[in-house]
Design a protein around this motif. Structure first.
Motif, mmCIF file in Angstrom:
data_model
loop_
_atom_site.group_PDB
_atom_site.id
_atom_site.type_symbol
_atom_site.label_atom_id
_atom_site.label_comp_id
_atom_site.label_asym_id
_atom_site.label_seq_id
_atom_site.Cartn_x
_atom_site.Cartn_y
_atom_site.Cartn_z
ATOM 1 N N UNK A 37 0.857 -1.174 0.000
ATOM 2 C CA UNK A 37 0.000 0.000 0.000
ATOM 3 C C UNK A 37 0.898 1.230 0.000
ATOM 4 N N UNK A 67 0.269 5.562 -8.873
ATOM 5 C CA UNK A 67 -1.172 5.803 -8.870
ATOM 6 C C UNK A 67 -1.479 7.281 -8.916
ATOM 7 N N UNK A 68 -2.732 7.611 -8.779
ATOM 8 C CA UNK A 68 -3.144 9.008 -8.861
ATOM 9 C C UNK A 68 -2.744 9.785 -7.626
ATOM 10 N N UNK A 69 -2.930 9.180 -6.476
ATOM 11 C CA UNK A 69 -2.700 9.932 -5.244
ATOM 12 C C UNK A 69 -1.348 9.574 -4.656
ATOM 13 N N UNK A 70 -0.921 10.385 -3.728
ATOM 14 C CA UNK A 70 0.336 10.144 -3.058
ATOM 15 C C UNK A 70 0.262 8.896 -2.181
ATOM 16 N N UNK A 71 -0.865 8.661 -1.615
ATOM 17 C CA UNK A 71 -0.962 7.603 -0.615
ATOM 18 C C UNK A 71 -2.246 6.803 -0.747
ATOM 19 N N UNK A 72 -2.190 5.646 -0.110
ATOM 20 C CA UNK A 72 -3.421 4.916 0.136
ATOM 21 C C UNK A 72 -3.817 3.914 -0.932
ATOM 22 N N UNK A 73 -3.402 4.127 -2.189
ATOM 23 C CA UNK A 73 -3.740 3.172 -3.235
ATOM 24 C C UNK A 73 -2.797 1.982 -3.175
ATOM 25 N N UNK A 74 -3.099 0.940 -3.965
ATOM 26 C CA UNK A 74 -2.190 -0.192 -3.974
ATOM 27 C C UNK A 74 -0.980 0.114 -4.853
ATOM 28 N N UNK B 127 -3.947 5.321 -16.332
ATOM 29 C CA UNK B 127 -3.684 5.154 -14.900
ATOM 30 C C UNK B 127 -3.833 6.478 -14.170
ATOM 31 N N UNK B 128 -3.494 7.569 -14.848
ATOM 32 C CA UNK B 128 -3.525 8.865 -14.174
ATOM 33 C C UNK B 128 -3.904 9.964 -15.160
ATOM 34 N N UNK B 358 -8.755 -1.224 -3.761
ATOM 35 C CA UNK B 358 -8.056 -0.221 -2.956
ATOM 36 C C UNK B 358 -7.786 1.002 -3.833
ATOM 37 N N UNK B 359 -8.814 1.777 -4.100
ATOM 38 C CA UNK B 359 -8.613 2.948 -4.956
ATOM 39 C C UNK B 359 -7.828 4.019 -4.207
ATOM 40 N N UNK B 360 -7.138 4.901 -4.932
ATOM 41 C CA UNK B 360 -6.462 5.992 -4.240
ATOM 42 C C UNK B 360 -7.496 6.885 -3.557
ATOM 43 N N UNK B 391 -10.505 13.100 -7.015
ATOM 44 C CA UNK B 391 -10.878 11.981 -6.141
ATOM 45 C C UNK B 391 -12.157 12.272 -5.366
ATOM 46 N N UNK B 467 -1.033 16.342 -7.343
ATOM 47 C CA UNK B 467 -1.206 14.968 -7.805
ATOM 48 C C UNK B 467 0.041 14.388 -8.449
#
Lengths: 219, 620
Positions: A37, A67-74, B127-128, B358-360, B391, B467
């Motif tokens: 994660x 991923x798109x975000x800095x944190x929390x995604x797989x 992906x982004x 587990x989405x961001x 998001x 982002x």
């Protein structure tokens, strides 16, 4: 079959080789899959692997999806080494070693592993949003599911606990690399430590070297 | 991300001659630019291209580097440098080239003096990104050559040769990567920097070449076609269009990462790997067709090569009839597509559809969360934009209702208000990040005022481009090399554009945020709301946690009634624990919530939502 080449190939320069016994005698590409994660430190872990096998003279491909975000995604990394590596991605079903930082993220890639694959999982559960909201169930008995399919090739350690005992829970990723290093008996301990020191600032050397050696003993 | 070598290791490898180093594709592009003698590098951040300029800024002081406000500016700045004789590179993601397409399309007419390379990074599988367009089409459309590397070594080599092609044929050159090239580390042989042979200087006599008024356009138009002919001939001699003859039966024409996937699963086939995907090497293709009986075209996304090869009069044994024309390829997709029923998938041990995704998610403490919660409570239709705040469209907030492209929120809200008339008052707003506003939002806001609109624009100022991993922009007060510089004041800018109703909100105060946004949405005039004291929670230099009164919040288990109201904000630090019981004041509950101490930053948003005072300050 005749082999012809139309154009001149660029000269291939060999890396400075260290005297190391080949991990794979048959020259086949080894596929390592890392999953976890965001924020768990999987990227440093895969960078250590890359350093070690690159310095040992192998061709390498290491591929991550940001991923798109800095944190929390797989977060996943495909890491491959061998004599000549083509694809940056491991073929589905061809994983030799799975190093997972979290139970659910291990289970997500269980179908990717070869029947003979070896697995190291960090004993940690991080709930995804749907579970936090009570809309989904976090899967239970992950270790047992793995053992059902891979028997004695499944190892589970508590990276955070070992790291916390060393004074910094952040070093859990290096603890895991320490444990994972046992899967490659041909690589010497010093080579791992050299790679860790090469990648981290000097003030972090002491903690992370201890984290590595503790992890190496944990398996 | 990237390999963080210790400084010593970096320095050794940087100046160490022909040694090999592990490099990400993007780092290799930066290195290639440095070795090619590039003087000017510009970019606007965008996944998967952002690391290129960061690498240049941190490792190669010989190159002037800048974050431009958007990709169009980036290409214009690079083109000016090239017209002055310097080698220049602008890098961007695929949709960035849409923004920069205006200068690009005409630069193909004017040509350059110093080499000009436009690096464009595609994102198959999105992906982004907001789409997965295939940038190879820009090369054909713009009549400029395009190179496509497959790994980090090729990234470096192709950038260098792209500058040679640019100067030799007097044309901008496109270099296309994609996620698996840009973000894959592999060994790269390092070489030294060579300064460009082109002399610096501007000459007023060159005006007809660079001044695209009709009379000059028509002259250059012909030169463009002549140049393409020359480039076609050159493509047949291009050393990175390589042929490997193995099987006489089946040959594959492919390029970039598609070659690597196919070679991995079908090593026995013959290959024509195109390093230059536009223009195509006609003689080489003819030669390949003579050497193999059947040709398969394997390419990611559009049937770009296939269409062109068919147009030359050849048959493709297989192509997009089997290979998917959307999402990214992989070794198993290539194998499955070409083998058909003969493909045996590995055994399924656990069904993946059953596992929770587990989405961001927005970070714990993110300033966007309370704002979106407020907008949801107000029932607003929210025109969204490009950034982390996209998001906000995910459950449980579901507070963003459109996302099109950079800056589209403001124009979108304005257009909707014009369509709805007074019915829209109080119901519509636009949200846009600081970096996105400066990229493409200033023009639309000007439009709202000029055309007597009445829409509401909220700038989600988190003091950074979030982002893509924290890049500075004209509003942050720092350049890419962290030199202090002027920081744009959004209030002053709004005033200058003519917005009369400008308000500031502290988004962490939900009640006040709701009141201000409601008032502004109801006003029959243009409104601008600026979020303040709301830096990205990950931006350490802004000390984002300092303003919070308590380091962490915790649940008073006795008071919690298990109403799940606090789960409505979708904070990753808050989770639900099922356990039937009763609160201390006698209310039955099915469970309680739990706050993860390690994740909570004390933003107090959940505590404002709890009606039973069950969320209280705690200690770390």
């Amino acid at each position: 079959m005749k082999k012809t080449k139309k154009t001149i190939k660029k000269p291939v320069k060999k890396a400075i080789k260290k005297p190391v016994k080949k991990v794979q005698e048959d020259g086949k590409t080894v596929n390592i899959f890392l999953s976890g994660v965001g924020g768990q430190g999987t990227i440093l872990a895969s960078n250590i692997l890359a350093e070690v096998f690159f310095k040992a003279g192998y061709d390498i491909k290491k591929s991550e999806v940001h991923g798109m975000a800095q944190r929390g995604g797989d977060v996943t990394t495909h890491f491959r080494f061998g004599k000549k590596v083509y694809s940056p991605l491991i073929k589905y079903g061809d994983v030799d070693f799975l190093l997972s930082f979290e139970f659910l993220e291990a289970l997500r890639y269980i179908n990717w592993i070869k029947p003979t694959g070896k697995i190291l999982i960090n004993k940690q559960e991080i709930y995804p949003p749907a579970v936090n909201l009570g809309m989904a169930q976090y899967p239970g008995g992950v270790e047992e599911i793995f053992k059902k399919f891979f028997k004695e090739n499944v190892y589970v350690i508590n990276g955070q606990e070992i790291a916390r005992n060393l004074g910094n829970v952040q070093a859990a990723n290096v603890v895991l690399i320490g444990a994972f290093s046992n899967f490659f008996p041909e690589v010497k301990e010093e080579q791992w430590i050299e790679a860790i020191k090469g990648l981290l600032a000097p003030k972090l050397h002491d903690l992370n070297v201890r984290a590595f050696t503790e992890g190496r003993k944990a398996l | 991300m990237k390999i963080f070598y210790s400084k010593k290791y970096r320095a050794e490898s940087h100046y160490g001659g022909n040694m090999k180093e592990m490099m990400q594709g993007n780092s290799a592009i930066a290195r290639g630019a440095w070795e090619a003698g590039v003087k000017i590098a510009t970019a606007y951040p965008g996944t998967p291209s952002s690391e290129i300029l960061q690498e240049i800024a941190s490792n190669y002081p010989e190159i002037y580097a800048e974050w431009s406000p958007n990709e169009k500016v980036a290409v214009e700045v690079a083109s000016g440098a090239a017209i002055a004789g310097a080698r220049a590179m602008a890098s961007m993601k695929h949709v960035g080239l849409n923004v920069a397409s205006d200068p690009f399309m005409t630069l193909a007419y004017t040509g350059i003096k110093g080499g000009l390379v436009i690096l464009v990074a595609d994102d198959p599988n999105a992906y982004s990104s907001q789409n997965e367009q295939d940038s190879r089409n820009w090369a054909r459309f713009g009549k400029a050559p395009m190179l496509e590397p497959a790994d980090a070594q090729e990234c470096k080599d192709f950038i260098k040769i792209a500058f040679e092609i640019s100067e030799r044929f007097d044309t901008p050159v496109l270099v296309r990567t994609e996620t698996r090239v840009a973000h894959t580390d592999s060994p790269v042989v390092l070489e030294e920097r060579k300064e460009s042979p082109t002399p610096l200087g501007l000459d007023r006599k060159d005006a007809p070449k660079y001044t695209m008024v009709p009379i000059n356009v028509r002259v250059r138009r012909k030169i463009v076609e002549e140049r393409m002919k020359k480039l076609e001939a050159y493509a047949d001699t291009f050393k990175y269009n390589t042929m490997e003859i193995n099987s006489r039966e089946i040959g594959v024409i492919t390029s970039g990462v598609s070659y690597l996937y196919t070679k991995e699963v079908f090593p026995q086939y013959s290959y024509l790997k195109l390093g230059m995907v536009w223009p195509l090497p006609k003689k080489t293709i003819a030669n390949f067709y003579k050497k193999v009986k059947k040709v398969i075209v394997v390419e990611e996304l559009d049937p770009f090569l296939e269409t062109e090869i068919k147009a030359l009069g050849y048959k493709a044994f297989h192509g997009k009839d089997l290979i998917p024309n959307m999402y990214e390829l992989s070794p198993e997709i290539v194998e499955k597509s070409l083998k058909g029923k003969a493909y045996k998938p590995p055994k399924v041990r656990v069904k993946q559809d059953d596992l929770p995704k587990r989405p961001p998610n927005m970070c714990a403490g993110c300033s966007h969360r309370p704002l979106f919660y407020a907008l949801k409570k107000l029932g607003a239709f929210v025109f969204g934009d490009i950034g982390c705040y996209t998001l906000g469209t995910a459950p449980p907030l579901q507070a963003v209702h459109t996302t099109i492209c950079m800056g589209a929120s403001i124009g979108g809200a304005h257009g909707a208000m014009k369509a709805l008339g007074s019915d829209g008052l109080g119901k519509v707003c636009a949200v846009i990040g600081d970096s996105t506003f400066l990229h493409g939002g200033v023009g639309p806001l000007m439009d709202v005022v000029y055309n007597k609109g009445n829409s509401t624009t909220i700038i989600l100022d988190n003091r950074i481009t979030g982002m893509t991993g924290h890049q500075d922009h004209p509003g942050t007060g720092f350049t890419v090399r962290m030199e202090p510089t002027h920081a744009i004041d959004y209030e002053e800018l709004g005033k200058a554009l003519g917005v009369k109703s400008i308000r500031k909100i502290y988004p962490y105060n939900i009640q006040q945020t709701m009141e201000v946004v409601k008032e502004e949405m109801e006003k029959d005039e243009p409104s601008l709301i600026i979020c303040e004291n709301s830096p990205c929670i990950m931006l350490r230099r802004a000390k984002p946690m300092e303003k919070f009164a308590h380091p962490v919040y915790t649940i008073n288990k006795e008071k919690c009634r298990g109403c799940k109201m606090c789960l409505e904000i979708g904070c990753p630090a808050i989770s639900w624990e099922e356990e039937e019981g009763m609160s201390v004041d006698g209310h039955k509950r099915k469970g309680t919530v739990f706050i993860n101490k390690d994740m909570c930053v004390g933003c107090e948003v959940c505590a404002q939502i709890c009606k039973f005072e069950a969320i209280i300050p705690g200690t770390k």
